[in-house]
Design an enzyme around this catalytic site. Structure first.
Site, PDB file in Angstrom:
ATOM      1  N   ASP A  72      86.470   7.270  32.764  1.00  0.00           N
ATOM      2  CA  ASP A  72      87.190   7.652  31.641  1.00  0.00           C
ATOM      3  C   ASP A  72      86.118   7.575  30.568  1.00  0.00           C
ATOM      4  O   ASP A  72      85.010   6.920  30.648  1.00  0.00           O
ATOM      5  CB  ASP A  72      88.391   6.753  31.319  1.00  0.00           C
ATOM      6  CG  ASP A  72      89.085   7.139  29.900  1.00  0.00           C
ATOM      7  OD1 ASP A  72      89.274   8.179  29.693  1.00  0.00           O
ATOM      8  OD2 ASP A  72      89.187   6.111  29.467  1.00  0.00           O
TER       9      ASP A  72
ATOM     10  N   ASP B 219      87.003   7.909  26.534  1.00  0.00           N
ATOM     11  CA  ASP B 219      87.270   7.220  25.319  1.00  0.00           C
ATOM     12  C   ASP B 219      87.740   5.801  25.590  1.00  0.00           C
ATOM     13  O   ASP B 219      88.393   5.313  26.439  1.00  0.00           O
ATOM     14  CB  ASP B 219      88.465   7.851  24.672  1.00  0.00           C
ATOM     15  CG  ASP B 219      87.983   9.087  23.908  1.00  0.00           C
ATOM     16  OD1 ASP B 219      86.955   9.265  23.478  1.00  0.00           O
ATOM     17  OD2 ASP B 219      88.955  10.066  24.296  1.00  0.00           O
TER      18      ASP B 219
END
Length: 296
Positions: free
Chosen positions: A89, A91
């Protein structure tokens, strides 16, 4: 001994020999065969091989002993611990904070956007709907705000080392985000990911006007893990997936080493492997890399 437990102290934290010794004693008390510690990072990160005990039991015993000591625990089979695929991922995982929240600061509504983001990442809102709601609130934002936001974006400590070290050992690295390709493409470049996937802004006359369909969310992240592993003929057991939000849960569950990284409560509760204290180099230690192996 078929299993290994890795103790990973947070930056600047020394794990005392006496603490490690007590853990080995406790594991033996549960019926395990236990080897002497192998220090991957002197005084801070230790591998302890063990057998005749489930990984879940060893994990629980270590966490109970550590108490308030800022250290992470990873217990897993020793065979195949060095992975061939990384799916991450972006963020609050590869970068500090949420890029969309930071973008909202230019519109003076960061707190409002961040509140929606937090609920979506904890699984309280449907991700796709929450993303559309946030983009609608940012309607008319000047395209120049993207560059200004990127200038302030910081990589998570250990991000570059994680990607470059795994790639130096032959792994394939994918960045997949519910955020936006403007940012994922830049994180891919500075960290060395092989590919990146994200959502796309719609701009009209230099102003933000929406988000392209389809929206990349939870299902796409899992599909990216499965598809990349299939295309490259990598067993899922040889993949590591890492994220912090509810839309990362499916890929975290599916990967051989699925890691909740400084995660939201719903994710931390569901993932067996949690990194609550260390930086992203903890994922390397979990795979048996030593300090000398790191590619800076």
């Amino acid at each position: 001994m078929d299993n290994v437990l890795t103790l990973i102290g947070a930056a600047g934290v020394q794990l005392e020999d006496a603490l490690v010794g007590r853990l080995r004693t406790n594991l033996r008390g549960l019926g395990a065969d236990v080897a002497p510690p192998d220090w991957l990072s002197p005084g801070r990160v230790a591998d302890i091989r063990f057998g005749h005990l489930a990984c879940e039991q060893a994990d629980a015993a270590a966490r109970a002993l550590l108490g308030a000591v800022p250290a992470d625990v990873v217990a897993q089979p020793a065979e195949g611990r060095r992975k061939q695929l990384l799916v991450a991922d972006m963020d609050a995982t590869m970068v500090v904070g949420e890029t969309l929240d930071e973008l909202a600061e230019h519109a003076g509504i960061k707190d409002k956007i961040a509140a929606i983001t937090a609920r979506a990442m904890n699984g309280e809102l449907v991700f796709e709907q929450a993303l559309r709601e946030r983009i609608a609130l940012l309607d008319g934002l000047p395209e120049s705000a993207l560059a200004e936001t990127w200038e302030r974006t910081r990589l998570m400590p250990g991000a570059q080392v994680l990607v470059r070290t795994m790639k130096a050992s032959g792994a394939y690295a994918v960045l997949v985000s519910g955020g936006f390709t403007y940012f994922t493409s830049r994180v891919r470049e500075v960290c060395g990911f092989d590919m990146d996937l994200g959502n796309r802004f719609i701009f009209k006359k230099g102003k933000l006007a929406g988000v392209e369909d389809p929206i990349l969310g939870r299902e796409t992240k899992l599909a990216t893990l499965l598809g990349t592993a299939g295309e490259r003929k990598i067993p899922l057991s040889m993949a590591v997936a890492v994220g912090d939000g509810a839309n990362d849960l499916d890929m975290i569950r599916a990967a051989g080493l699925g890691v909740a990284f400084h995660a939201k409560p719903v994710v931390a509760a569901e993932a067996r492997v949690r990194i609550d204290h260390g930086d992203l180099t903890a994922l390397l230690y979990a795979q048996g890399y030593r300090d000398a192996d790191f590619v800076q």
